[in-house]
Design a protein around this motif. Sequence first.
Motif, mmCIF file in Angstrom:
data_model
loop_
_atom_site.group_PDB
_atom_site.id
_atom_site.type_symbol
_atom_site.label_atom_id
_atom_site.label_comp_id
_atom_site.label_asym_id
_atom_site.label_seq_id
_atom_site.Cartn_x
_atom_site.Cartn_y
_atom_site.Cartn_z
ATOM 1 N N LEU A 183 0.799 -1.226 0.000
ATOM 2 C CA LEU A 183 0.000 0.000 0.000
ATOM 3 C C LEU A 183 0.828 1.270 0.000
ATOM 4 O O LEU A 183 0.338 2.327 -0.413
ATOM 5 N N THR A 184 2.059 1.203 0.465
ATOM 6 C CA THR A 184 2.834 2.432 0.696
ATOM 7 C C THR A 184 4.161 2.498 -0.052
ATOM 8 O O THR A 184 4.793 3.556 -0.074
ATOM 9 N N GLY B 85 5.962 12.107 -5.183
ATOM 10 C CA GLY B 85 5.865 12.997 -4.038
ATOM 11 C C GLY B 85 6.604 12.454 -2.835
ATOM 12 O O GLY B 85 7.447 11.555 -2.941
ATOM 13 N N GLU B 86 6.282 12.989 -1.676
ATOM 14 C CA GLU B 86 6.926 12.607 -0.428
ATOM 15 C C GLU B 86 5.927 11.843 0.423
ATOM 16 O O GLU B 86 4.998 12.426 0.991
ATOM 17 N N LEU B 87 6.124 10.529 0.501
ATOM 18 C CA LEU B 87 5.180 9.685 1.223
ATOM 19 C C LEU B 87 5.550 9.645 2.705
ATOM 20 O O LEU B 87 6.005 8.636 3.247
ATOM 21 N N GLN C 119 1.023 12.558 -5.417
ATOM 22 C CA GLN C 119 0.192 12.678 -6.620
ATOM 23 C C GLN C 119 0.123 11.327 -7.304
ATOM 24 O O GLN C 119 1.148 10.754 -7.675
ATOM 25 N N LEU C 120 -1.077 10.808 -7.466
ATOM 26 C CA LEU C 120 -1.281 9.595 -8.240
ATOM 27 C C LEU C 120 -1.414 9.979 -9.706
ATOM 28 O O LEU C 120 -2.146 10.904 -10.040
ATOM 29 N N GLU C 121 -0.715 9.262 -10.562
ATOM 30 C CA GLU C 121 -0.671 9.629 -11.974
ATOM 31 C C GLU C 121 -2.065 9.600 -12.596
ATOM 32 O O GLU C 121 -2.745 8.573 -12.588
ATOM 33 N N GLY C 122 -2.509 10.760 -13.088
ATOM 34 C CA GLY C 122 -3.805 10.848 -13.739
ATOM 35 C C GLY C 122 -4.982 10.759 -12.802
ATOM 36 O O GLY C 122 -6.114 10.544 -13.240
ATOM 37 N N ALA D 182 -6.012 11.360 -8.203
ATOM 38 C CA ALA D 182 -6.014 12.278 -7.060
ATOM 39 C C ALA D 182 -4.611 12.533 -6.533
ATOM 40 O O ALA D 182 -3.670 11.774 -6.764
ATOM 41 N N GLY D 183 -4.501 13.618 -5.799
ATOM 42 C CA GLY D 183 -3.308 13.934 -5.036
ATOM 43 C C GLY D 183 -3.748 14.410 -3.671
ATOM 44 O O GLY D 183 -4.929 14.395 -3.341
ATOM 45 N N GLY D 184 -2.777 14.863 -2.871
ATOM 46 C CA GLY D 184 -3.159 15.361 -1.558
ATOM 47 C C GLY D 184 -1.990 15.392 -0.611
ATOM 48 O O GLY D 184 -0.824 15.421 -1.027
ATOM 49 N N VAL D 185 -2.303 15.380 0.668
ATOM 50 C CA VAL D 185 -1.307 15.488 1.724
ATOM 51 C C VAL D 185 -1.431 14.283 2.649
ATOM 52 O O VAL D 185 -2.536 13.854 2.991
ATOM 53 N N VAL D 186 -0.286 13.746 3.060
ATOM 54 C CA VAL D 186 -0.263 12.651 4.034
ATOM 55 C C VAL D 186 -0.457 13.252 5.419
ATOM 56 O O VAL D 186 0.357 14.045 5.881
ATOM 57 N N GLU D 187 -1.550 12.874 6.082
ATOM 58 C CA GLU D 187 -1.868 13.440 7.387
ATOM 59 C C GLU D 187 -1.463 12.537 8.548
ATOM 60 O O GLU D 187 -1.127 13.021 9.625
#
Length: 218
Positions: free
Chosen positions: A48-49, A63-65, A72-75, A77-82
């Motif tokens: 998963l990671t 990105g920075e996991l 950013q997933l190609e094509g 969603a993207g976002g922030v790891v909380e």
Amino acid sequence: MTLLTDPATVAGLVTREVRSGSRAGTPTRIAVARRTYPTDQADLWDALTNAERLPRWFMPVSGELRVGGSYQLEGNAGGVVEVCEEPKRFAVTWEMGPQVSWVEVNLSPEGEGTRLELVHEAEVDPEFWTQYGPGAVGVGWDLALMGLGLHLSTGAAVDHAAAEELHTTPEGITFIRTCASGWADAAIGDGDDPTEAHTAAEQTIVFYTTVPEDGPES
């Protein structure tokens, strides 16, 4: 080639739940999918990671996991790891254009395997919910969890060409129909009108199984 020989059984491996919630006073709907995989927690966490394994069953990620990092997933969603609590829990924002929702994944031992619980919470437009219900997002996650199961069974990458054509095959349509119906039942369990929930499921099935027609470029 088909990825599924018993689509209804594979769809039935996921337990689906819909809940009502709120964030900052705004109503939300929450789709919950649970499936147990025959692997240990460390291996499932890695699938998963790990940026090298994710494309084998899902899609490339950059990105920075890490907590506070952007992905950013190609094509997609993207976002922030909380949140990132290896090997049991991570949470991210799920951002597509102006729409922001929240995804949390929890892993826990289950017999000789590991249970995955995926929670997707979103502020939902009532008209959109009436039209498609939870299946709009839920069936997408069902397809991803199916791909994860295929990857874990062999360690190899899923045949992405076959995956892209799955929705046009009898097996894929059966899988999508079974999943959408399951999400309708989950929505009914949260209080949705049964007729409206199953009508929305039918529209979700059409959405996922209709092949777009090629048209002139605008």
